[in-house]
Design a protein around this motif. Structure first.
Motif, PDB file in Angstrom:
ATOM      1  N   ILE A 221      -1.294  33.716 -13.847  1.00 32.79           N
ATOM      2  CA  ILE A 221      -0.721  32.371 -13.705  1.00 32.79           C
ATOM      3  C   ILE A 221      -0.397  31.837 -15.099  1.00 32.79           C
ATOM      4  CG2 ILE A 221      -1.105  30.029 -12.810  1.00 32.79           C
ATOM      5  CD1 ILE A 221      -1.092  32.265 -10.660  1.00 32.79           C
ATOM      6  N   THR A 222       0.815  31.326 -15.253  1.00 31.13           N
ATOM      7  CA  THR A 222       1.227  30.878 -16.591  1.00 31.13           C
ATOM      8  C   THR A 222       1.511  29.383 -16.665  1.00 31.13           C
ATOM      9  OG1 THR A 222       3.508  31.471 -16.070  1.00 31.13           O
ATOM     10  CG2 THR A 222       2.192  33.128 -17.226  1.00 31.13           C
ATOM     11  N   GLY A 223       1.570  28.707 -15.526  1.00 34.47           N
ATOM     12  CA  GLY A 223       1.842  27.273 -15.603  1.00 34.47           C
ATOM     13  C   GLY A 223       2.142  26.673 -14.250  1.00 34.47           C
ATOM     14  N   SER A 224       2.545  25.425 -14.277  1.00 34.65           N
ATOM     15  CA  SER A 224       2.854  24.718 -13.046  1.00 34.65           C
ATOM     16  C   SER A 224       3.735  23.526 -13.388  1.00 34.65           C
ATOM     17  CB  SER A 224       1.549  24.242 -12.389  1.00 34.65           C
ATOM     18  OG  SER A 224       1.832  23.510 -11.226  1.00 34.65           O
ATOM     19  N   ARG A 225       4.622  23.147 -12.481  1.00 39.69           N
ATOM     20  CA  ARG A 225       5.437  21.954 -12.718  1.00 39.69           C
ATOM     21  C   ARG A 225       5.628  21.176 -11.411  1.00 39.69           C
ATOM     22  NH1 ARG A 225      11.068  23.175 -15.063  1.00 39.69           N
ATOM     23  NH2 ARG A 225      11.759  21.644 -13.533  1.00 39.69           N
ATOM     24  N   ALA A 226       6.101  19.950 -11.563  1.00 35.70           N
ATOM     25  CA  ALA A 226       6.169  19.054 -10.404  1.00 35.70           C
ATOM     26  C   ALA A 226       7.434  19.266  -9.574  1.00 35.70           C
ATOM     27  CB  ALA A 226       6.084  17.603 -10.860  1.00 35.70           C
ATOM     28  N   THR A 227       8.493  19.793 -10.215  1.00 34.68           N
ATOM     29  CA  THR A 227       9.754  19.975  -9.490  1.00 34.68           C
ATOM     30  C   THR A 227      10.184  21.438  -9.584  1.00 34.68           C
ATOM     31  OG1 THR A 227      10.951  19.397 -11.495  1.00 34.68           O
ATOM     32  CG2 THR A 227      10.557  17.614  -9.921  1.00 34.68           C
ATOM     33  N   PRO A 228      10.945  21.914  -8.575  1.00 30.72           N
ATOM     34  CA  PRO A 228      11.359  23.321  -8.611  1.00 30.72           C
ATOM     35  C   PRO A 228      12.433  23.568  -9.671  1.00 30.72           C
ATOM     36  CG  PRO A 228      12.370  22.197  -6.747  1.00 30.72           C
ATOM     37  CD  PRO A 228      11.420  21.209  -7.366  1.00 30.72           C
ATOM     38  N   SER A 229      12.361  24.729 -10.331  1.00 30.31           N
ATOM     39  CA  SER A 229      13.368  25.065 -11.349  1.00 30.31           C
ATOM     40  C   SER A 229      14.717  25.389 -10.729  1.00 30.31           C
ATOM     41  CB  SER A 229      12.886  26.250 -12.185  1.00 30.31           C
ATOM     42  OG  SER A 229      11.784  25.865 -12.970  1.00 30.31           O
ATOM     43  N   LEU A 230      14.689  25.978  -9.521  1.00 31.04           N
ATOM     44  CA  LEU A 230      15.933  26.281  -8.805  1.00 31.04           C
ATOM     45  C   LEU A 230      15.830  25.698  -7.398  1.00 31.04           C
ATOM     46  CD1 LEU A 230      16.541  30.043  -9.697  1.00 31.04           C
ATOM     47  CD2 LEU A 230      17.703  28.047 -10.669  1.00 31.04           C
ATOM     48  N   PRO A 231      16.989  25.387  -6.774  1.00 28.59           N
ATOM     49  CA  PRO A 231      16.949  24.857  -5.411  1.00 28.59           C
ATOM     50  C   PRO A 231      16.242  25.838  -4.481  1.00 28.59           C
ATOM     51  CG  PRO A 231      19.194  24.807  -6.302  1.00 28.59           C
ATOM     52  CD  PRO A 231      18.353  25.564  -7.271  1.00 28.59           C
ATOM     53  N   SER A 232      15.433  25.317  -3.586  1.00 31.05           N
ATOM     54  CA  SER A 232      14.670  26.180  -2.690  1.00 31.05           C
ATOM     55  C   SER A 232      14.562  25.526  -1.313  1.00 31.05           C
ATOM     56  CB  SER A 232      13.280  26.397  -3.276  1.00 31.05           C
ATOM     57  OG  SER A 232      12.510  27.187  -2.412  1.00 31.05           O
ATOM     58  N   ARG A 233      14.641  26.342  -0.270  1.00 33.59           N
ATOM     59  CA  ARG A 233      14.548  25.804   1.090  1.00 33.59           C
ATOM     60  C   ARG A 233      13.150  25.237   1.361  1.00 33.59           C
ATOM     61  NH1 ARG A 233      17.482  26.761   6.350  1.00 33.59           N
ATOM     62  NH2 ARG A 233      19.166  27.738   5.189  1.00 33.59           N
ATOM     63  N   LYS A 234      12.138  25.862   0.763  1.00 34.37           N
ATOM     64  CA  LYS A 234      10.768  25.368   0.945  1.00 34.37           C
ATOM     65  C   LYS A 234      10.390  24.404  -0.177  1.00 34.37           C
ATOM     66  CE  LYS A 234       8.957  28.840   3.894  1.00 34.37           C
ATOM     67  NZ  LYS A 234       8.083  29.929   4.227  1.00 34.37           N
ATOM     68  N   ALA A 235       9.660  23.368   0.177  1.00 31.37           N
ATOM     69  CA  ALA A 235       9.196  22.414  -0.820  1.00 31.37           C
ATOM     70  C   ALA A 235       7.688  22.557  -0.981  1.00 31.37           C
ATOM     71  CB  ALA A 235       9.540  20.993  -0.395  1.00 31.37           C
ATOM     72  N   GLY A 236       7.164  22.170  -2.126  1.00 34.96           N
ATOM     73  CA  GLY A 236       5.727  22.227  -2.359  1.00 34.96           C
ATOM     74  C   GLY A 236       5.265  20.968  -3.068  1.00 34.96           C
ATOM     75  N   ASN A 237       3.951  20.783  -3.137  1.00 34.50           N
ATOM     76  CA  ASN A 237       3.430  19.646  -3.904  1.00 34.50           C
ATOM     77  C   ASN A 237       3.577  19.914  -5.394  1.00 34.50           C
ATOM     78  OD1 ASN A 237       2.629  18.205  -1.614  1.00 34.50           O
ATOM     79  ND2 ASN A 237       0.782  19.461  -1.451  1.00 34.50           N
ATOM     80  N   SER A 238       3.481  21.205  -5.746  1.00 38.07           N
ATOM     81  CA  SER A 238       3.746  21.598  -7.129  1.00 38.07           C
ATOM     82  C   SER A 238       4.319  23.008  -7.088  1.00 38.07           C
ATOM     83  CB  SER A 238       2.454  21.561  -7.948  1.00 38.07           C
ATOM     84  OG  SER A 238       1.612  22.611  -7.521  1.00 38.07           O
ATOM     85  N   TYR A 239       4.816  23.447  -8.227  1.00 43.06           N
ATOM     86  CA  TYR A 239       5.490  24.737  -8.292  1.00 43.06           C
ATOM     87  C   TYR A 239       4.784  25.580  -9.342  1.00 43.06           C
ATOM     88  CZ  TYR A 239       8.751  22.376  -5.310  1.00 43.06           C
ATOM     89  OH  TYR A 239       9.289  21.703  -4.248  1.00 43.06           O
ATOM     90  N   GLU A 240       3.968  26.506  -8.869  1.00 46.99           N
ATOM     91  CA  GLU A 240       3.157  27.319  -9.764  1.00 46.99           C
ATOM     92  C   GLU A 240       3.997  28.456 -10.344  1.00 46.99           C
ATOM     93  OE1 GLU A 240      -1.429  28.810  -9.453  1.00 46.99           O
ATOM     94  OE2 GLU A 240      -0.061  29.697  -7.988  1.00 46.99           O
ATOM     95  N   ARG A 241       3.735  28.788 -11.608  1.00 48.53           N
ATOM     96  CA  ARG A 241       4.496  29.853 -12.254  1.00 48.53           C
ATOM     97  C   ARG A 241       3.563  30.978 -12.688  1.00 48.53           C
ATOM     98  NH1 ARG A 241      10.319  29.174 -14.367  1.00 48.53           N
ATOM     99  NH2 ARG A 241      10.757  31.282 -15.061  1.00 48.53           N
ATOM    100  N   GLY A 242       4.052  32.202 -12.642  1.00 45.94           N
ATOM    101  CA  GLY A 242       3.207  33.301 -13.078  1.00 45.94           C
ATOM    102  C   GLY A 242       3.955  34.612 -13.181  1.00 45.94           C
ATOM    103  N   LEU A 243       3.289  35.598 -13.791  1.00 47.54           N
ATOM    104  CA  LEU A 243       3.827  36.948 -13.890  1.00 47.54           C
ATOM    105  C   LEU A 243       3.162  37.800 -12.822  1.00 47.54           C
ATOM    106  CD1 LEU A 243       3.698  37.295 -17.770  1.00 47.54           C
ATOM    107  CD2 LEU A 243       5.777  37.169 -16.364  1.00 47.54           C
ATOM    108  N   VAL A 244       3.985  38.508 -12.051  1.00 48.93           N
ATOM    109  CA  VAL A 244       3.482  39.319 -10.949  1.00 48.93           C
ATOM    110  C   VAL A 244       3.971  40.745 -11.130  1.00 48.93           C
ATOM    111  CG1 VAL A 244       3.677  39.716  -8.477  1.00 48.93           C
ATOM    112  CG2 VAL A 244       3.444  37.381  -9.350  1.00 48.93           C
ATOM    113  N   THR A 245       3.051  41.687 -11.132  1.00 53.82           N
ATOM    114  CA  THR A 245       3.441  43.093 -11.213  1.00 53.82           C
ATOM    115  C   THR A 245       3.237  43.744  -9.853  1.00 53.82           C
ATOM    116  OG1 THR A 245       2.834  43.192 -13.541  1.00 53.82           O
ATOM    117  CG2 THR A 245       3.048  45.287 -12.393  1.00 53.82           C
ATOM    118  N   VAL A 246       4.295  44.375  -9.352  1.00 56.51           N
ATOM    119  CA  VAL A 246       4.308  44.998  -8.031  1.00 56.51           C
ATOM    120  C   VAL A 246       4.617  46.476  -8.221  1.00 56.51           C
ATOM    121  CG1 VAL A 246       5.421  44.959  -5.755  1.00 56.51           C
ATOM    122  CG2 VAL A 246       5.150  42.830  -7.039  1.00 56.51           C
TER     123      VAL A 246
END
Lengths: 427, 427
Positions: free
Chosen positions: B55-80
């Protein structure tokens, strides 16, 4: 009019008018500062022209990181034109020009290619879709109404025999169309040739027994030589549809397929989000679909109304109608068939049909068929009933009163809210 | 280790951990909700695995338009990670999987593919660059030092004779390398075949006279069949380098070229800004360059330090060094040669060389050569002197005391500020 026009939605730290000049310079004669060799005659012949500028707003901070800073960032729509002399009718060079280095310019803090108009002379040099909706129906023995389809799931992991067994179930359920998942092409666990052999046996036996020819879009996405090999194999097994991930193979891959194909081409747009997701960078679907149709796709994915992804219903409606409009004014129309998919049930088929005003579309449902309480066959029947209701201008609720499969689907699948903000010509 | 790993920088309205599960499901077995046919065995074999979440951070608004909304928008690096069993070693299917529908997921409000590691078994199935730096030098008769190059300008508008006349001036000035502009491929005013004939006559006469073989990258970007035709024509005229706009033709177009080419392939990345410009969507250069090298490009554009575009010097440094690192651990290295270009003068050649720690690069300057006050030849000499200074660890100002051409260039071209924030292995 032998000029190509492109409209960009741009934002700039140096003002829209100046940024437009930089953009037009970079993408034609190549220098904002005039070189010695850049004579007036050369400029008249080759320079891109700014046709129109419309200022739409301004903001205090840049939408995207930019090497140049400004006191404010002006936004506007800029239409630029190029002579056909600059690139001839080459699609790849059109891409290098209209969608080339301009996305990186320091004078822009946002740039999106939102519209493009080609002269008919351009469209005439490209094959376009070989079959379109009419040809697709012919392959299916004259199928009427929208084409009800589904997708093999799980996406990957089943071997050819397991896939064929699922196809057996689906064809017995009366499905019109089946497609591979975009993730399933030619993996070690489900090799393309084995899958074609086993699935074709099921499809052909079903045709022999019932007279109905179900169309299966085999995902032959691969390197050029392998795709050609795959095409021949498909033809030998009576295949009627080749599916290709157009972003994964690129424009020339799609065209190479078209050049040798004797069957319909099903264009899957996996990866499309890179172009579409941000309003500050990318290319709109109405632009890209013209290029894909010129290169020869017969079917083109447009996402679905009320989908599980991010595009709004207005974007879906614009995308679906765009592939049914002539690719240029005058010249060949090169019409393709829109493919709706992603979270589709009986609820979206009325708006999906109404916005087009015709039945020339493919409607792919997964859970919307398989999760019908009375089974897969009832799931297919319910979708056909919903399409009949739409064609007759009756609500699915009213139509369901005498159609038990449709009533069960209505009771099973949550009502989706399709919400258009715009208005559509056929609505 | 027969698994492919990809790292994404994501932001999500539902939290990074849940979003990672959706992403892994969508891009492998294909359903977040488990289907009946999705057995444990199938999942063990085919499901993508989440290897790591940071997890690298969190913000109050989405960086890009998204169909789903959240109370906050968590950011992170994910390796799959994915098993090679899912796609075999097909580059296009790798693209459909790692860069497919996931960019559109409603559970993501930002997604960028930032790293990718392939097993050596994957790299072994691809031809990679046929010539690389060593082969490029061989074509040029054993050229030493960095390759000093330039670009034909104006980009479009000159006919074949005018182009050949400019090439005459450039080869007489002692240039090592010349390339067509990405906008100039096969337009009606400067047809490819005529340009090849006229320019090759100049190049070959120069070789006969001086023994020096200047490499000219002819832009043969076009449909597959036409590119193959162009290749043959080039070979017949002694051509040593085929330039292609890799985004315009796509991955399979590049590979098709590689399959039939007997000369170096010069990969131009026009359109790259779509992938690179936003930090919230797209693909990083270190990822894309691996795919392009696997498909066979020998040279790869990396922009230039202190360029006229938008990428920072740290990004350029990362890009340039990435193409000189083995494409996988173990297996073939498939090394390519970085091409610097955009606003390059004598000022950037020291940092450009220092960050690589070697001379295996192409350095393209336009105005940085043509605008030298003592003429084009002096412009080329000054760049060579600057490269000599860099190799010997001397500042260009000190070295210029005994090199008048370099001194003039220093006095003419404004000093550029190259600023690395990061540190580089070779620096």
């Amino acid at each position: 009019m032998n000029r190509i026009t492109a409209t960009y939605d741009i934002e700039s730290p140096v003002g829209v008018a100046l940024a437009a000049e930089v953009l037009a310079g970079e993408q034609s004669t190549g220098t904002f500062t005039r070189l010695a060799a850049e004579t007036d005659e050369l400029r008249a012949r080759s320079a891109a022209r700014i046709e129109r500028i419309e200022i739409t707003g301004s903001r205090a901070t840049p939408s995207l990181p930019s090497r140049k800073a400004g006191n404010s960032y002006e936004r506007g729509l800029v239409t630029v034109s190029w002579s056909l002399e600059n690139f001839g009718t080459s699609l790849p060079t059109l891409m290098s020009t209209l969608a080339g280095n301009l996305f990186e310019l320091a004078e822009l803090s946002a740039i999106r290619l939102v519209d493009m108009n080609l002269p008919s002379a351009f469209a005439m040099e490209h094959p376009g879709p070989q079959f379109g909706a009419t040809g697709t129906r012919d392959f299916m023995g004259g199928h009427q109404g929208p084409i009800i389809g589904t997708i093999i799931k799980p996406s990957v992991g089943m071997n050819p025999s397991e896939t064929a067994a699922l196809v057996q179930t689906l064809v017995e359920a009366g499905i019109d169309f089946i497609k591979d998942d975009e993730l399933q092409a030619n993996g070690p666990h489900c090799p393309f040739d084995e899958r074609v052999k086993e699935v074709s046996r099921v499809l052909n036996a079903h045709t022999d027994k019932t007279g109905k020819r179900v169309m299966y879009a085999f995902n032959l996405t691969d390197e050029i030589d392998q795709m050609w090999y795959n095409l021949e194999l498909l033809e030998a097994h009576g295949g009627t549809c080749a599916m290709v991930c157009i972003n994964s193979v690129g424009l020339t891959g799609l065209r190479a397929l078209r050049n040798r194909s004797q069957m319909t081409i099903h264009g899957h747009r996996a990866g499309w989000g890179i172009y579409s997701r941000s309003s500050n960078i990318g290319i709109s679907f109405p632009v890209m679909q013209k290029l894909w149709r010129l290169a020869g796709t017969d079917h083109l994915h447009v996402n679905g109304l009320a989908n599980k992804f991010t595009e709004t219903d207005d974007v879906i409606a614009q995308s679906a109608t765009s592939v049914q409009k002539p690719v240029t004014e005058g010249g060949p129309a090169h019409l393709a068939m829109p493919v709706y998919s992603s979270g589709q049930t009986v609820w979206q088929i009325d708006p999906a049909r109404t916005l087009l005003g015709n039945d020339d579309f493919i409607y792919c449902a997964g859970g919307g068929i398989l999760s019908h309480p009375s089974g897969t066959a009832a799931g297919v029947i319910a979708l056909r009933q919903a399409a009949d209701a739409a064609r007759n201008g009756i609500s699915i609720q009213d139509y369901a009163k005498e159609q038990p499969e449709l009533q069960e689907a209505i009771d099973t699948f949550p009502e989706t809210r399709v919400a258009f903000k715009g208005s559509y010509p056929n609505r």
